[in-house]
Design a protein around this motif. Sequence first.
Motif, PDB file in Angstrom:
ATOM      1  N   ILE A   1      -5.342  -9.176  -9.515  1.00  0.00           N
ATOM      2  CA  ILE A   1      -5.341  -7.903  -8.807  1.00  0.00           C
ATOM      3  C   ILE A   1      -5.741  -8.144  -7.357  1.00  0.00           C
ATOM      4  O   ILE A   1      -6.573  -9.006  -7.060  1.00  0.00           O
ATOM      5  N   ASN A   2      -5.108  -7.418  -6.466  1.00  0.00           N
ATOM      6  CA  ASN A   2      -5.405  -7.549  -5.050  1.00  0.00           C
ATOM      7  C   ASN A   2      -6.264  -6.383  -4.592  1.00  0.00           C
ATOM      8  O   ASN A   2      -5.944  -5.229  -4.873  1.00  0.00           O
ATOM      9  N   VAL A   3      -7.366  -6.667  -3.910  1.00  0.00           N
ATOM     10  CA  VAL A   3      -8.252  -5.625  -3.390  1.00  0.00           C
ATOM     11  C   VAL A   3      -8.295  -5.766  -1.873  1.00  0.00           C
ATOM     12  O   VAL A   3      -8.594  -6.845  -1.351  1.00  0.00           O
ATOM     13  N   SER A   4      -8.009  -4.681  -1.168  1.00  0.00           N
ATOM     14  CA  SER A   4      -8.032  -4.700   0.292  1.00  0.00           C
ATOM     15  C   SER A   4      -8.546  -3.368   0.814  1.00  0.00           C
ATOM     16  O   SER A   4      -8.704  -2.409   0.052  1.00  0.00           O
ATOM     17  N   VAL A   5      -8.800  -3.304   2.117  1.00  0.00           N
ATOM     18  CA  VAL A   5      -9.269  -2.072   2.751  1.00  0.00           C
ATOM     19  C   VAL A   5      -8.095  -1.396   3.438  1.00  0.00           C
ATOM     20  O   VAL A   5      -7.198  -2.064   3.971  1.00  0.00           O
ATOM     21  N   VAL A   6      -8.099  -0.093   3.434  1.00  0.00           N
ATOM     22  CA  VAL A   6      -7.008   0.676   4.023  1.00  0.00           C
ATOM     23  C   VAL A   6      -6.858   0.359   5.506  1.00  0.00           C
ATOM     24  O   VAL A   6      -7.839   0.087   6.207  1.00  0.00           O
ATOM     25  N   GLU A   7      -5.619   0.355   5.982  1.00  0.00           N
ATOM     26  CA  GLU A   7      -5.338   0.104   7.391  1.00  0.00           C
ATOM     27  C   GLU A   7      -4.976   1.421   8.072  1.00  0.00           C
ATOM     28  O   GLU A   7      -3.985   2.055   7.717  1.00  0.00           O
ATOM     29  N   PRO A   8      -5.762   1.858   9.038  1.00  0.00           N
ATOM     30  CA  PRO A   8      -5.450   3.123   9.724  1.00  0.00           C
ATOM     31  C   PRO A   8      -4.120   3.049  10.458  1.00  0.00           C
ATOM     32  O   PRO A   8      -3.695   2.005  10.937  1.00  0.00           O
ATOM     33  N   LEU A   9      -3.452   4.206  10.527  1.00  0.00           N
ATOM     34  CA  LEU A   9      -2.175   4.339  11.222  1.00  0.00           C
ATOM     35  C   LEU A   9      -2.398   4.832  12.644  1.00  0.00           C
ATOM     36  O   LEU A   9      -3.386   5.498  12.942  1.00  0.00           O
ATOM     37  N   GLU A  10      -1.436   4.534  13.504  1.00  0.00           N
ATOM     38  CA  GLU A  10      -1.388   5.184  14.799  1.00  0.00           C
ATOM     39  C   GLU A  10      -0.895   6.614  14.591  1.00  0.00           C
ATOM     40  O   GLU A  10      -0.063   6.870  13.721  1.00  0.00           O
ATOM     41  N   HIS A  11      -1.377   7.556  15.371  1.00  0.00           N
ATOM     42  CA  HIS A  11      -1.008   8.951  15.173  1.00  0.00           C
ATOM     43  C   HIS A  11       0.483   9.187  15.305  1.00  0.00           C
ATOM     44  O   HIS A  11       1.055  10.017  14.598  1.00  0.00           O
ATOM     45  N   GLU A  12       1.150   8.427  16.175  1.00  0.00           N
ATOM     46  CA  GLU A  12       2.582   8.663  16.351  1.00  0.00           C
ATOM     47  C   GLU A  12       3.395   8.200  15.140  1.00  0.00           C
ATOM     48  O   GLU A  12       4.553   8.566  14.984  1.00  0.00           O
ATOM     49  N   GLU A  13       2.790   7.368  14.280  1.00  0.00           N
ATOM     50  CA  GLU A  13       3.480   6.928  13.071  1.00  0.00           C
ATOM     51  C   GLU A  13       3.499   8.008  11.994  1.00  0.00           C
ATOM     52  O   GLU A  13       4.234   7.897  11.019  1.00  0.00           O
ATOM     53  N   LEU A  14       2.670   9.035  12.169  1.00  0.00           N
ATOM     54  CA  LEU A  14       2.457  10.029  11.124  1.00  0.00           C
ATOM     55  C   LEU A  14       3.751  10.687  10.676  1.00  0.00           C
ATOM     56  O   LEU A  14       4.082  10.703   9.493  1.00  0.00           O
ATOM     57  N   LEU A  15       4.539  11.223  11.611  1.00  0.00           N
ATOM     58  CA  LEU A  15       5.765  11.918  11.254  1.00  0.00           C
ATOM     59  C   LEU A  15       6.834  10.973  10.737  1.00  0.00           C
ATOM     60  O   LEU A  15       7.696  11.374   9.963  1.00  0.00           O
ATOM     61  N   GLN A  16       6.793   9.728  11.168  1.00  0.00           N
ATOM     62  CA  GLN A  16       7.844   8.787  10.811  1.00  0.00           C
ATOM     63  C   GLN A  16       7.667   8.203   9.413  1.00  0.00           C
ATOM     64  O   GLN A  16       8.586   7.633   8.861  1.00  0.00           O
TER      65      GLN A  16
END
Length: 385
Positions: free
Chosen positions: A341-356
Amino acid sequence: MTEYTRIAELLSCRKRDRIGALASLLRSISKEEICPAVRLLTGGIRPSWSPGELTGRDILMDAILSISDRIEGGDMGEMAEHAIRHKRQRGIGEPSLTICYVHSVLNKIMKSKGRGSEGRRRSMLTGLLLSSPPLEGRYIALTAAGLRSGIGPRTIAAAISRAYGVDVEKVWAAYSRLPEMGHVAEAASTGSLDTIRLTPGIPFVMMEFPHVRITSAHGSIAKSDIICYARRGIRVQLHVSEERSWLFTNRRRDISHVLSGLKTEASRSAMLEGEMHTGEDLSQITRLINRRRSARRSSIRPSIIIWDAVCIDGKEIVDLEYSERLQLASDVVQNINGETINVSVVEPLEHEELLQSGLPVMVRAQSAPYLLGKRSRVDFQIVPR
């Protein structure tokens, strides 16, 4: 009137002052009966994360059929009630249905395992039903099969508050850290609710995230908010300690078998929250969770994305800002290695990526605390059109 009769009547009644009736029952029973009584009132026998199996419907139906050939009713409880009204024989000795006796027998049924366990379960359940009046038998059957027959935790919390004169918010705070109302009621009765703390190996009640549509969410997003993907998996909580690790679903079911081969390199404990997924196919997660054998033998390779932490090295951190909790979670996860199993931490998005993205997105306020067992006031999940 036996003590369990009062529980069956409370489970069947819908009167306005149900909380008052529950509180009256709790005040009238002994300390030893509080935990079993509350568990039976909630329709359970043991905590949701404890080992043990509920009685299968086939075993329950066999027990009902052994009592009477006259079976009627819409659900298993009604069938059991009707069968008892028309039973062919009486129970031997017919012991008094005290709270502790009913809970003890159901607990033995749940813990029975190994060769011949089905026969033992059937025999114990048949004897208990034969000793029961019809209404009591109805709720014994429903509880044994794990069917929804209990009173909800909010109502039970209000009854505990009234019975023992404690603030209902304190009761709920304790339940959020130890989600088993039987133990919470015991603690309330002795004035020790404040001693209940987050503990690795015991699941907590996760914070609820409101869902909003993407078109109505933009006005609520601040530039400082942390945004990340929600990957269409299931919410889980991962607990790690020096000795072992645990994994629980959002319903607080223990699925730690999924963690086969997971190792932590640092000598520390943590209680983390996130999401488990296996790609886009949710049915793979279901198969993995329901598989009783080790995950080592499975071809399914899940991933856990950690997005929060509530307790580090025995210290609750729910009041810290989210950005701090996320960093502490990252510090723990970098020392976790898994073979299957792979365990990792979430990677935040840039706000402009939100709609895409076109995917569900989590929006977290950097300064927000973690509200155990409550609905977030500022965090939310955006769902696509």
